[in-house]
Design a protein around this motif. Sequence first.
Motif, PDB file in Angstrom:
ATOM      1  N   TYR A 181       0.833  -1.203   0.000  1.00 46.15           N
ATOM      2  CA  TYR A 181       0.000   0.000   0.000  1.00 46.15           C
ATOM      3  C   TYR A 181       0.871   1.258   0.000  1.00 46.15           C
ATOM      4  O   TYR A 181       0.612   2.212  -0.740  1.00 46.15           O
ATOM      5  N   ALA A 194      -6.403   6.242   6.919  1.00 38.16           N
ATOM      6  CA  ALA A 194      -6.494   5.532   5.641  1.00 38.16           C
ATOM      7  C   ALA A 194      -5.870   4.147   5.742  1.00 38.16           C
ATOM      8  O   ALA A 194      -6.389   3.175   5.176  1.00 38.16           O
ATOM      9  N   GLU A 198      -8.306   1.184   4.978  1.00 40.96           N
ATOM     10  CA  GLU A 198      -8.140   0.594   3.656  1.00 40.96           C
ATOM     11  C   GLU A 198      -7.257  -0.647   3.644  1.00 40.96           C
ATOM     12  O   GLU A 198      -7.393  -1.491   2.755  1.00 40.96           O
ATOM     13  N   GLN A 201      -9.162  -2.587   7.470  1.00 41.32           N
ATOM     14  CA  GLN A 201     -10.615  -2.525   7.639  1.00 41.32           C
ATOM     15  C   GLN A 201     -11.055  -2.259   9.084  1.00 41.32           C
ATOM     16  O   GLN A 201     -12.007  -2.846   9.591  1.00 41.32           O
TER      17      GLN A 201
END
Length: 246
Positions: A181, A194, A198, A201
């Motif tokens: 990520y 974030a 993302e 969760q």
Amino acid sequence: MAETPLIVVVEDEDHLAQGLLFNLQAEGYRTHLESDGDAALAYLLGTTDPIAAIVLDCMLPGADGFTIVRALREAQRFTPVLMLTARSRPEDVLEGLESGADDYLPKPFDLSILLVRIKSLLRRTAWQRAQTSGTATPSEPTEPTAEYAFNHRTIRFDQLELIAPNRTTHLTVMEADLLRYLTDREGEIIPRKAILEEVWQLHEDTDTRAIDNFIVRLRRYIEDDPAHPQHLITVRGIGYRFVANP
């Protein structure tokens, strides 16, 4: 003929443990149950029976789940671990990820979701073996081979490894997901919120400051001097930024 995968369940709530065993056996898995943390750790470190995955409660008599997974990783045992956490304690999720768990599931959970999570972990293990041995075929599911290189280091996402000078570090699924990520967004400022939402969760009431300890461990993997990071930079009051070439 391939051996039936063995799933070890470590859970002290008898009704939940028996339900897990019943459903796992119905799916064709072999199972082994431990209800005490100390006994579970002794079994996991001592058995010669190949374990496909571990379903591990975080709260146990004796050693807790966090202690167990840390001990396994320190002993170079990288069996996939699905940790069961209390829904009201998102900090349990973060501690589980920090200790080396590969996935988590909050209680109460739907058994069908648990079975899907286990199958996902087993698929990833099969992908890694296929990539390593070169036995993957077009008819088998495969992950795209992906590597990211920077500062004499290479992250091998397909094999969950970070190769650095004089050392190879085994990554958990969650560590690899977070590094992917960050590297996919090289140079961008990534808010803590974030990352939690993302990548892992987690939502709403989670204390985003708890993620800092996880980042500290990642810095030990990727920085020449973790105390003075050049690649995984803290953006005060917001989050983090990954820089490949400082």
